[in-house]
Design a protein around this motif. Structure first.
Motif, PDB file in Angstrom:
ATOM      1  N   SER A  18      39.910  34.570  54.598  1.00 40.52           N
ATOM      2  CA  SER A  18      39.209  33.913  52.929  1.00 40.52           C
ATOM      3  C   SER A  18      38.839  34.967  51.591  1.00 40.52           C
ATOM      4  O   SER A  18      39.737  35.008  50.952  1.00 40.52           O
ATOM      5  N   ILE A  22      42.049  35.009  48.735  1.00 38.47           N
ATOM      6  CA  ILE A  22      41.611  35.494  47.484  1.00 38.47           C
ATOM      7  C   ILE A  22      42.417  36.864  46.618  1.00 38.47           C
ATOM      8  O   ILE A  22      42.787  36.661  45.308  1.00 38.47           O
ATOM      9  N   SER A  42      46.777  41.194  49.918  1.00 34.59           N
ATOM     10  CA  SER A  42      45.953  40.694  50.521  1.00 34.59           C
ATOM     11  C   SER A  42      45.859  41.309  51.670  1.00 34.59           C
ATOM     12  O   SER A  42      45.744  40.451  53.035  1.00 34.59           O
ATOM     13  N   ASN A  69      46.673  29.707  50.388  1.00 36.72           N
ATOM     14  CA  ASN A  69      47.863  29.506  49.887  1.00 36.72           C
ATOM     15  C   ASN A  69      48.417  28.329  49.836  1.00 36.72           C
ATOM     16  O   ASN A  69      48.404  27.910  48.009  1.00 36.72           O
TER      17      ASN A  69
END
Length: 191
Positions: A18, A22, A42, A69
């Motif tokens: 998660s 983000i 990421s 995504n």
């Protein structure tokens, strides 16, 4: 000895996935490269997943990040070409980093491992772009970059090196403060 996955492990993988998802939204282009080539951070949670839970933890984290995504923003091509490219770039960066660090478990070893991951990502993503990714974009979106070899040599290869170095610097700033904690909870602690 392999570390058995528990509910706690699955929850940690979900949290790291998660966070990684983000972080995909916080991205920026690098001047002098095409604007659609962007850097994000990421892969930092994916690196942590690799160190804590091994290669499978990294692969699962990278996969969940890209599925989330794709489900949240979709793809202009209708198929997740960009997400597949991101998945392979992350794996080609994180897994070599993990395997090199596994044998050189110091801060210098981590720096060397991250640079090894950077060059792995840069070289193999250049090959994947040439044979798979760019032809897929051309087929599904009629997106062309002109001379593919020139684009890879002057765009993809140096971009991935710069991206890897940026992520390396950020990760090393974090790792220098987290190394003891990571080592205590890592699958590597008994090696």
């Amino acid at each position: 000895m392999k570390k058995k996955w528990t509910v706690r492990t699955f929850v940690a993988i979900a949290l790291l996935s998660s966070l990684s998802f983000i972080l995909m939204f916080i991205k920026f282009p690098i001047p002098s490269f095409p604007s659609f080539l962007t850097v994000d951070f990421s892969d930092v949670p994916v690196l942590i997943a690799a160190l804590l839970y091994g290669p499978l933890g990294a692969i699962v984290t990278e996969l969940i990040k890209n599925i989330l995504n794709y489900l949240s923003i979709g793809s202009e091509a209708g198929v997740p070409i960009g997400n597949l490219a991101n998945f392979f770039a992350g794996i080609l960066f994180v897994l070599p980093t993990y395997y090199i660090y596994r044998n050189l478990r110091t801060k210098k070893g981590m720096t060397f491992a991250l640079l090894g991951g950077t060059f792995s990502m840069a070289i193999f993503m250049s090959i994947l772009n040439y044979f798979v990714i760019l032809p897929a974009y051309l087929y599904f979106m009629n997106f062309s970059v002109g001379n593919v070899k020139d684009y890879i040599v002057s765009g993809v290869l140096p971009f991935n090196i710069v991206k890897g170095i940026i992520v390396t610097i950020l990760f090393m700033l974090m790792f220098s403060r987290m190394q003891t904690w990571i080592e205590k909870h890592s699958v590597l602690k008994n090696r």
